[in-house]
Design a protein around this motif. Structure first.
Motif, PDB file in Angstrom:
ATOM      1  N   LYS A  40       0.813  -1.037  -0.175  1.00 46.35           N
ATOM      2  CA  LYS A  40      -0.004   0.124  -0.062  1.00 46.35           C
ATOM      3  C   LYS A  40       0.788   1.249  -0.133  1.00 46.35           C
ATOM      4  CE  LYS A  40      -3.276   2.518   2.753  1.00 46.35           C
ATOM      5  NZ  LYS A  40      -3.952   2.411   4.092  1.00 46.35           N
ATOM      6  N   ARG A  41       1.986   1.350   0.782  1.00 48.50           N
ATOM      7  CA  ARG A  41       2.769   2.465   0.589  1.00 48.50           C
ATOM      8  C   ARG A  41       3.521   2.493  -0.497  1.00 48.50           C
ATOM      9  NH1 ARG A  41       4.061   2.728   7.216  1.00 48.50           N
ATOM     10  NH2 ARG A  41       2.211   3.254   7.954  1.00 48.50           N
ATOM     11  N   ARG A  42       3.971   1.512  -1.046  1.00 48.99           N
ATOM     12  CA  ARG A  42       4.858   1.521  -2.245  1.00 48.99           C
ATOM     13  C   ARG A  42       3.859   1.976  -3.281  1.00 48.99           C
ATOM     14  NH1 ARG A  42       9.762   1.668  -4.990  1.00 48.99           N
ATOM     15  NH2 ARG A  42       9.409   0.866  -7.052  1.00 48.99           N
ATOM     16  N   ASN A  43       2.578   1.734  -3.284  1.00 50.71           N
ATOM     17  CA  ASN A  43       1.528   2.576  -4.447  1.00 50.71           C
ATOM     18  C   ASN A  43       1.397   3.639  -4.363  1.00 50.71           C
ATOM     19  OD1 ASN A  43       0.157   2.066  -6.478  1.00 50.71           O
ATOM     20  ND2 ASN A  43      -1.686   1.350  -5.462  1.00 50.71           N
ATOM     21  N   MET A  44       1.396   4.217  -2.961  1.00 50.25           N
ATOM     22  CA  MET A  44       1.251   5.557  -2.759  1.00 50.25           C
ATOM     23  C   MET A  44       2.329   6.323  -3.045  1.00 50.25           C
ATOM     24  SD  MET A  44      -0.769   5.567   1.283  1.00 50.25           S
ATOM     25  CE  MET A  44       0.648   6.612   1.794  1.00 50.25           C
ATOM     26  N   LYS A  45       3.528   6.121  -2.659  1.00 49.52           N
ATOM     27  CA  LYS A  45       4.622   6.405  -3.304  1.00 49.52           C
ATOM     28  C   LYS A  45       4.722   6.700  -4.873  1.00 49.52           C
ATOM     29  CE  LYS A  45       9.823   5.523  -3.761  1.00 49.52           C
ATOM     30  NZ  LYS A  45       9.593   5.235  -5.054  1.00 49.52           N
ATOM     31  N   GLN A  46       4.499   5.603  -5.620  1.00 49.67           N
ATOM     32  CA  GLN A  46       4.288   5.535  -7.040  1.00 49.67           C
ATOM     33  C   GLN A  46       3.216   6.400  -7.507  1.00 49.67           C
ATOM     34  OE1 GLN A  46       4.286   1.543  -8.502  1.00 49.67           O
ATOM     35  NE2 GLN A  46       6.300   1.556  -8.669  1.00 49.67           N
TER      36      GLN A  46
END
Length: 186
Positions: free
Chosen positions: A26-32
């Motif tokens: 989830k956090r990686r997706n938000m970062k992208q």
């Protein structure tokens, strides 16, 4: 007893990452997503640089850039924190299991259930038992990053089209690249 400890430790080494993987994804997706917004804004701003100069509206664009950059920076920090919390927990659990193996071994020696030689053999092999704890966190954190990127590229039709247009993936002669020939073999 050592076998039961190893089985319990192996089970726990899989449980920790499986609970934290959705958070990392989830956090990686938000970062992208934040990265895409920031890049889009920068490209849009560069495209409109003449208008910005003509109307002298630098501060409006600078304020929006600062907001997007701050959000992107925060998402990088959050993503990195989540990954290293999982890695740290795995490593800490590995050390805990190592200590438990040692304590159980010392206890079994004290009640004459095993010999010192058996314990020494087990201690010699314990780095191989601990290996999953120390490496699994890194591997799964990297896997979470790659999975998010993969899903993002192949579920976004526009992104897939851009990649295909850039690299001409559909035009590759797959049979040419996947053909195996053995010639002049003596």
């Amino acid at each position: 007893i050592f076998t039961l400890i190893i089985l319990l430790a192996t089970f726990c080494s899989v449980i920790i990452p499986s609970k934290l993987m959705p958070v990392i994804e989830k956090r990686r997706n938000m970062k992208q997503e934040d990265d895409s917004k920031l890049r889009g804004f920068i490209l849009d701003t560069l495209d409109k640089i003449g208008v910005i100069k003509s109307f002298n509206v630098y501060t409006k664009f600078q304020d929006k850039f600062n907001i997007l950059h701050e959000r992107f920076s925060k998402s990088i920090i959050d993503n990195t924190k989540a990954k290293y919390i999982m890695i740290s927990l795995n490593i800490g659990f590995g050390f805990l299991m190592n200590a438990i193996w040692m304590l159980v071994g010392i206890y079994l020696i004290s009640i004459n259930n095993i010999t010192l030689g058996v314990f020494a053999g087990f201690v010699t092999l314990s780095p191989y038992f601990n290996y999953p704890f120390f490496e699994l966190g890194y591997v799964l954190a990297q896997y979470a990053d790659e999975k998010v990127s993969f899903v993002r590229v192949f579920t976004d039709d526009n992104m897939h089209k851009k990649i295909n247009d850039t690299y001409k993936l559909d035009a590759i002669d797959k049979e040419k690249y996947f053909e195996l020939k053995c010639m002049d073999v003596d």
